[in-house]
Design a protein around this motif. Structure first.
Motif, PDB file in Angstrom:
ATOM      1  N   VAL A 194      19.274  65.063  23.008  1.00 33.44           N
ATOM      2  CA  VAL A 194      17.936  65.193  23.647  1.00 33.44           C
ATOM      3  C   VAL A 194      17.908  65.053  25.121  1.00 33.44           C
ATOM      4  O   VAL A 194      17.184  65.806  25.887  1.00 33.44           O
ATOM      5  CB  VAL A 194      16.925  64.532  22.942  1.00 33.44           C
ATOM      6  N   ALA A 195      18.759  64.287  25.512  1.00 35.31           N
ATOM      7  CA  ALA A 195      19.020  63.764  26.917  1.00 35.31           C
ATOM      8  C   ALA A 195      19.506  64.911  27.604  1.00 35.31           C
ATOM      9  O   ALA A 195      19.055  65.367  28.495  1.00 35.31           O
ATOM     10  CB  ALA A 195      19.497  62.646  27.127  1.00 35.31           C
ATOM     11  N   LEU A 196      20.597  65.737  27.020  1.00 35.49           N
ATOM     12  CA  LEU A 196      21.254  66.671  27.682  1.00 35.49           C
ATOM     13  C   LEU A 196      20.176  67.911  27.811  1.00 35.49           C
ATOM     14  O   LEU A 196      20.198  68.608  28.634  1.00 35.49           O
ATOM     15  CB  LEU A 196      22.532  67.131  26.879  1.00 35.49           C
ATOM     16  N   LEU A 227      14.324  62.811  30.079  1.00 39.83           N
ATOM     17  CA  LEU A 227      15.711  62.445  30.355  1.00 39.83           C
ATOM     18  C   LEU A 227      15.899  61.042  30.668  1.00 39.83           C
ATOM     19  O   LEU A 227      16.654  60.390  30.023  1.00 39.83           O
ATOM     20  CB  LEU A 227      16.043  63.357  31.753  1.00 39.83           C
ATOM     21  N   ALA A 228      14.842  60.314  31.512  1.00 38.49           N
ATOM     22  CA  ALA A 228      15.073  59.082  31.555  1.00 38.49           C
ATOM     23  C   ALA A 228      14.909  58.179  30.354  1.00 38.49           C
ATOM     24  O   ALA A 228      15.546  57.280  30.157  1.00 38.49           O
ATOM     25  CB  ALA A 228      13.977  58.409  32.648  1.00 38.49           C
ATOM     26  N   TYR A 246      18.688  70.040  31.296  1.00 37.30           N
ATOM     27  CA  TYR A 246      18.743  71.494  31.348  1.00 37.30           C
ATOM     28  C   TYR A 246      17.256  71.825  31.807  1.00 37.30           C
ATOM     29  O   TYR A 246      17.010  72.504  32.545  1.00 37.30           O
ATOM     30  CB  TYR A 246      19.206  71.954  29.899  1.00 37.30           C
ATOM     31  N   GLY A 247      16.488  71.418  30.779  1.00 39.27           N
ATOM     32  CA  GLY A 247      14.969  71.618  31.028  1.00 39.27           C
ATOM     33  C   GLY A 247      14.445  71.348  32.332  1.00 39.27           C
ATOM     34  O   GLY A 247      13.770  72.057  33.032  1.00 39.27           O
ATOM     35  N   ALA A 248      14.880  70.156  32.947  1.00 40.90           N
ATOM     36  CA  ALA A 248      14.485  69.592  34.136  1.00 40.90           C
ATOM     37  C   ALA A 248      15.022  70.569  35.315  1.00 40.90           C
ATOM     38  O   ALA A 248      14.520  71.038  36.380  1.00 40.90           O
ATOM     39  CB  ALA A 248      14.975  68.342  34.333  1.00 40.90           C
ATOM     40  N   PHE A 249      16.228  70.892  35.057  1.00 44.46           N
ATOM     41  CA  PHE A 249      17.043  71.780  36.125  1.00 44.46           C
ATOM     42  C   PHE A 249      16.062  73.207  36.027  1.00 44.46           C
ATOM     43  O   PHE A 249      15.860  73.671  37.240  1.00 44.46           O
ATOM     44  CB  PHE A 249      18.265  72.043  35.620  1.00 44.46           C
TER      45      PHE A 249
END
Length: 58
Positions: free
Chosen positions: A10-12, A37-38, A16-19
């Motif tokens: 989920v963090a990965l 992510l945090a 990717y979603g943040a990028f």
């Protein structure tokens, strides 16, 4: 510990979603992706430290 693997995946995906959101200048989406992510990254790291690496059952 399967939960470590799930949290890490989920963090990965949040990274990717943040990028992608920052690339598209979608700041609200980027905020929620970085927040996810945090949170999930922290949970994954702390669960890994507390419980150790997942072991395979043979």
């Amino acid at each position: 510990m399967g939960v470590v693997i799930i949290f890490a995946l989920v963090a990965l995906l949040a990274a990717y979603g943040a990028f992608t959101a920052l690339k598209n200048k979608n700041f609200l989406g980027a905020f929620f992706a970085v927040a996810s992510l945090a949170v999930f990254g922290w949970f994954a790291i702390m669960t890994l430290i507390e419980s150790g690496f997942p072991t395979g059952t043979h």
